[in-house]
Scaffold this motif. Structure first.
Motif, PDB file in Angstrom:
ATOM      1  N   PHE A   4       2.741  16.540   0.659  1.00  0.00           N
ATOM      2  CA  PHE A   4       2.452  15.128   0.620  1.00  0.00           C
ATOM      3  C   PHE A   4       0.952  14.908   0.817  1.00  0.00           C
ATOM      4  N   CYS A   5       0.503  13.731   0.399  1.00  0.00           N
ATOM      5  CA  CYS A   5      -0.905  13.401   0.492  1.00  0.00           C
ATOM      6  C   CYS A   5      -1.104  12.319   1.554  1.00  0.00           C
ATOM      7  N   ALA A   6      -2.333  12.249   2.015  1.00  0.00           N
ATOM      8  CA  ALA A   6      -2.660  11.301   3.065  1.00  0.00           C
ATOM      9  C   ALA A   6      -4.127  10.918   2.978  1.00  0.00           C
ATOM     10  N   ILE A   7      -4.449   9.794   3.576  1.00  0.00           N
ATOM     11  CA  ILE A   7      -5.841   9.360   3.612  1.00  0.00           C
ATOM     12  C   ILE A   7      -6.244   9.031   5.050  1.00  0.00           C
ATOM     13  N   PRO A   8      -7.510   9.226   5.371  1.00  0.00           N
ATOM     14  CA  PRO A   8      -8.041   8.764   6.648  1.00  0.00           C
ATOM     15  C   PRO A   8      -8.578   7.344   6.471  1.00  0.00           C
ATOM     16  N   PHE A  60       0.857  -1.163   0.000  1.00  0.00           N
ATOM     17  CA  PHE A  60       0.000   0.000   0.000  1.00  0.00           C
ATOM     18  C   PHE A  60       0.900   1.222   0.000  1.00  0.00           C
ATOM     19  N   GLN A  61       0.653   2.078  -0.974  1.00  0.00           N
ATOM     20  CA  GLN A  61       1.540   3.221  -1.116  1.00  0.00           C
ATOM     21  C   GLN A  61       0.788   4.419  -1.678  1.00  0.00           C
ATOM     22  N   LEU A  62       1.164   5.582  -1.164  1.00  0.00           N
ATOM     23  CA  LEU A  62       0.739   6.856  -1.738  1.00  0.00           C
ATOM     24  C   LEU A  62       1.991   7.582  -2.181  1.00  0.00           C
ATOM     25  N   PHE A  78      -6.512  11.488   9.752  1.00  0.00           N
ATOM     26  CA  PHE A  78      -5.636  11.042   8.664  1.00  0.00           C
ATOM     27  C   PHE A  78      -4.508  10.202   9.242  1.00  0.00           C
ATOM     28  N   ALA A  79      -4.473   8.938   8.825  1.00  0.00           N
ATOM     29  CA  ALA A  79      -3.561   8.004   9.458  1.00  0.00           C
ATOM     30  C   ALA A  79      -2.471   7.476   8.544  1.00  0.00           C
ATOM     31  N   PHE A  80      -2.660   7.584   7.248  1.00  0.00           N
ATOM     32  CA  PHE A  80      -1.710   7.000   6.310  1.00  0.00           C
ATOM     33  C   PHE A  80      -1.174   8.094   5.404  1.00  0.00           C
ATOM     34  N   TYR A  81       0.107   8.379   5.583  1.00  0.00           N
ATOM     35  CA  TYR A  81       0.747   9.441   4.819  1.00  0.00           C
ATOM     36  C   TYR A  81       1.714   8.846   3.801  1.00  0.00           C
ATOM     37  N   GLY A  82       1.738   9.459   2.644  1.00  0.00           N
ATOM     38  CA  GLY A  82       2.624   8.984   1.609  1.00  0.00           C
ATOM     39  C   GLY A  82       3.909   9.787   1.520  1.00  0.00           C
TER      40      GLY A  82
END
Length: 120
Positions: free
Chosen positions: A94-98, A1-3, A107-111
């Motif tokens: 940078f982008c991130a998703i919750p 899993f990657q951003l 927002f827990a996952f940062y790319g």
């Protein structure tokens, strides 16, 4: 899993850049996607977010009339169009998703990010 964010670079004041946030290993369409930026020594700042339902949320007043966000679920990618850039926009973006489709979620996952430098 990657951003993975891309599209950064050097630009003169008043110029434009378009950043991309590409997801791999998972489907991005079900998540909100936020763009953040950070300058060394300063706190991370939220810039813009787009929900899974394509609703935009502007976090940074300084960018409200200059930055736009969009998403292409077919390409599993979210874009940040930045116009009329100024020196204060220089930062690592940078982008991130919750864990949901809402921009109000945590927002827990940062790319990985991309550097934007505004310089004359």
């Amino acid at each position: 899993f990657q951003l993975q964010a891309s599209g950064g670079g050097f630009v003169q004041p008043g110029g434009s850049l378009s950043l991309s946030c590409a997801a791999s290993g998972f489907e991005l369409y079900m998540y909100a996607v936020g763009w953040f930026r950070q300058v060394p020594g300063k706190e991370r700042e939220g810039v813009l977010c787009i929900s899974s339902g394509f609703v935009e949320t502007h976090w940074a007043d300084s960018a409200k009339d200059r930055f736009t966000i969009s998403r292409d679920n077919g390409r599993n990618t979210v874009y940040l169009q930045m116009d009329n850039l100024n020196f204060e926009d220089t930062a690592h973006y940078f982008c991130a998703i919750p864990q949901s489709g809402s921009c109000s979620a945590n927002f827990a996952f940062y790319g990985q990010g991309t550097q934007v430098t505004v310089s004359s």
